[in-house]
Design an enzyme around this catalytic site. Structure first.
Site, PDB file in Angstrom:
ATOM      1  N   ARG A  53      -4.720  -0.170  -1.515  1.00 24.12           N
ATOM      2  CA  ARG A  53      -3.340   0.258  -1.303  1.00 24.12           C
ATOM      3  C   ARG A  53      -2.405  -0.738  -1.968  1.00 24.12           C
ATOM      4  O   ARG A  53      -2.796  -1.848  -2.306  1.00 24.12           O
ATOM      5  CB  ARG A  53      -3.030   0.343   0.203  1.00 24.12           C
ATOM      6  N   GLY A  54      -1.153  -0.329  -2.125  1.00 21.58           N
ATOM      7  CA  GLY A  54      -0.166  -1.156  -2.799  1.00 21.58           C
ATOM      8  C   GLY A  54       0.102  -0.618  -4.185  1.00 21.58           C
ATOM      9  O   GLY A  54      -0.827  -0.307  -4.937  1.00 21.58           O
ATOM     10  N   ALA A  55       1.379  -0.513  -4.548  1.00 27.18           N
ATOM     11  CA  ALA A  55       1.771   0.215  -5.752  1.00 27.18           C
ATOM     12  C   ALA A  55       1.039  -0.210  -7.026  1.00 27.18           C
ATOM     13  O   ALA A  55       0.410   0.626  -7.685  1.00 27.18           O
ATOM     14  CB  ALA A  55       3.289   0.107  -5.943  1.00 27.18           C
ATOM     15  N   ARG A  87      -1.921  10.154  -3.041  1.00 26.01           N
ATOM     16  CA  ARG A  87      -0.790   9.623  -2.271  1.00 26.01           C
ATOM     17  C   ARG A  87       0.480   9.960  -3.047  1.00 26.01           C
ATOM     18  O   ARG A  87       0.795   9.310  -4.054  1.00 26.01           O
ATOM     19  CB  ARG A  87      -0.919   8.114  -2.049  1.00 26.01           C
ATOM     20  N   GLN A 198      -0.002  -3.745   8.169  1.00 26.62           N
ATOM     21  CA  GLN A 198      -0.301  -4.406   6.904  1.00 26.62           C
ATOM     22  C   GLN A 198       0.287  -5.815   6.852  1.00 26.62           C
ATOM     23  O   GLN A 198      -0.255  -6.683   6.165  1.00 26.62           O
ATOM     24  CB  GLN A 198       0.244  -3.578   5.726  1.00 26.62           C
ATOM     25  N   ASP A 239       7.258   1.394  -3.693  1.00 25.21           N
ATOM     26  CA  ASP A 239       6.251   2.354  -4.127  1.00 25.21           C
ATOM     27  C   ASP A 239       6.814   3.367  -5.105  1.00 25.21           C
ATOM     28  O   ASP A 239       6.056   3.978  -5.856  1.00 25.21           O
ATOM     29  CB  ASP A 239       5.655   3.060  -2.914  1.00 25.21           C
ATOM     30  N   ASN A 249       9.853   2.504   0.073  1.00 24.65           N
ATOM     31  CA  ASN A 249       8.910   1.446   0.423  1.00 24.65           C
ATOM     32  C   ASN A 249       8.369   1.742   1.822  1.00 24.65           C
ATOM     33  O   ASN A 249       8.796   2.686   2.492  1.00 24.65           O
ATOM     34  CB  ASN A 249       9.574   0.078   0.365  1.00 24.65           C
ATOM     35  N   LYS A 250       7.416   0.927   2.256  1.00 23.48           N
ATOM     36  CA  LYS A 250       6.784   1.137   3.556  1.00 23.48           C
ATOM     37  C   LYS A 250       7.833   1.376   4.641  1.00 23.48           C
ATOM     38  O   LYS A 250       8.853   0.701   4.693  1.00 23.48           O
ATOM     39  CB  LYS A 250       5.916  -0.065   3.913  1.00 23.48           C
TER      40      LYS A 250
END
Length: 355
Positions: A53-55, A87, A198, A239, A249-250
């Site tokens: 995970r993570g852009a 995603r 996270q 993201d 973003n998250k």
């Protein structure tokens, strides 16, 4: 990613064929376990479960996924569709997929030479991401010096944006780490980042390994930190960044931006140019991923904390409008004030660098 005992992502070619090896982020911080992926459905499952995970690293996973499909003789176009849709909010995922598919098609669209071209493009993207991380660190450090002369920063961050999401040091957390190594970090405030933690599981893991002075807080405690004057700057990743400068973003990032604005604290986004999506006109046009309700109702799989049958609202991201963003730090410079024209200029600078 020299500081990680297990790389977040690597390509391997054992005797039985190429594989993509991931550090399973769902097992951190307790266990550093590698997940071996042999096909695209397995990679899609890993992406959806947040094992990777993570852009930036999703872009790499997308590119390597196409290369994996090509090398193993699978339908590359079908693989690309599966990966790009895994995603929907994460623009880097589709970016990586498109890069590898374009290289595959340019090399004939089939056979070993096309598969080799897709893999070479994935490797190139890996190198570019590492270089982008270094560029963001340099630009971010310079911006911090301008916003907060003298150092001794108290930085609040959300989610995870370090080595676990990048071929290099990461985005926002890479800037924090550089400040720490220069003796300029007084305290890193780490949001837990509910519901999947996270921040608690991953950012605290990275911060502890780097020896940073950090404290963990539940997301709802951030307001009291601002009110007490304990936050000098907010640094987060992204993201997807729309053409008007709106930042996805998250989930939990937007409330931090509102708090920062109210308390006169800079709110800074650190993201590579590949996260800017000029084809998405504004924040309202960003598709926000909705995740399963059990992530909210269960403290862990099969262990509920809410009554049986409780409905949950669980967006993976929220969108912060450009007027709440002090600056966007990219590898090609800082965008501030944040608007369409300045974002487009940075993106064109990126294209001219590659041409």
């Amino acid at each position: 990613m020299a500081d990680l005992r297990v790389p977040a992502l690597r390509w391997a070619e054992p005797p039985d064929g190429p594989v993509l090896v991931l550090l399973d982020q769902t097992r951190l911080p307790a266990d550093e376990v590698e997940l071996v992926v042999t096909d695209v459905p397995g990679l899609v499952a890993a992406i959806r479960s947040l094992a990777v995970r993570g852009a930036p690293i999703l872009g790499l996973a997308g590119a390597y996924g196409v290369a994996l499909a090509a090398a193993r003789g699978y339908d590359v176009q079908d693989a690309a569709r599966q990966l790009a849709g895994a995603r929907p909010t994460a623009v880097n995922l589709g970016y990586g997929v498109r890069r590898a598919v374009a290289a595959y098609e340019a090399a004939g669209g089939g056979g070993t030479s096309a598969a080799a071209a897709a893999l070479a493009e994935a490797h190139a993207l890996f190198r570019e991401d590492a270089a982008a991380s270094a560029g963001m660190v340099a630009a971010g450090r310079e911006l911090l010096g301008e916003l907060l002369p003298g150092g001794r920063y108290r930085i609040l961050t959300h989610c995870n944006t370090g080595e676990l999401v990048s071929a290099g040091g990461g985005t926002a957390l890479a800037v924090v780490r550089a400040a720490h190594e220069a003796g300029e970090l007084r305290r890193l405030w780490v949001d837990e980042t509910r519901p999947l933690l996270q921040g608690a599981r991953l950012t605290a893991y990275e911060a502890a390994r780097a020896g940073m002075p950090f404290s963990l807080l539940v997301d709802a405690a951030a307001g009291s930190l601002f009110a007490a004057g304990e936050v000098d700057v907010v640094l987060i990743g992204a993201d997807r960044i729309a053409a008007d400068g709106s930042v996805a973003n998250k989930v939990g990032s937007y409330p931090l931006a509102v708090l920062a604005k109210h308390h006169g604290v800079p709110f800074v986004v650190v993201a590579p140019v590949s996260t800017v999506d000029l084809a998405t006109p504004d924040g309202a046009a960003i598709q926000v991923e909705q995740r399963p309700g059990h992530e909210v109702t269960d403290v862990r799989p099969g262990v509920p904390v809410a009554p049986v049958g409780t409905q949950a609202y669980n967006p993976a991201f929220d969108v912060t409008p450009a007027e709440l963003v002090t600056a966007i730090v990219t590898e090609h410079g800082v965008v501030s004030p944040v608007d369409h024209g300045r974002l487009a200029e940075v993106c064109s600078r990126s294209r001219s660098t590659k041409s």
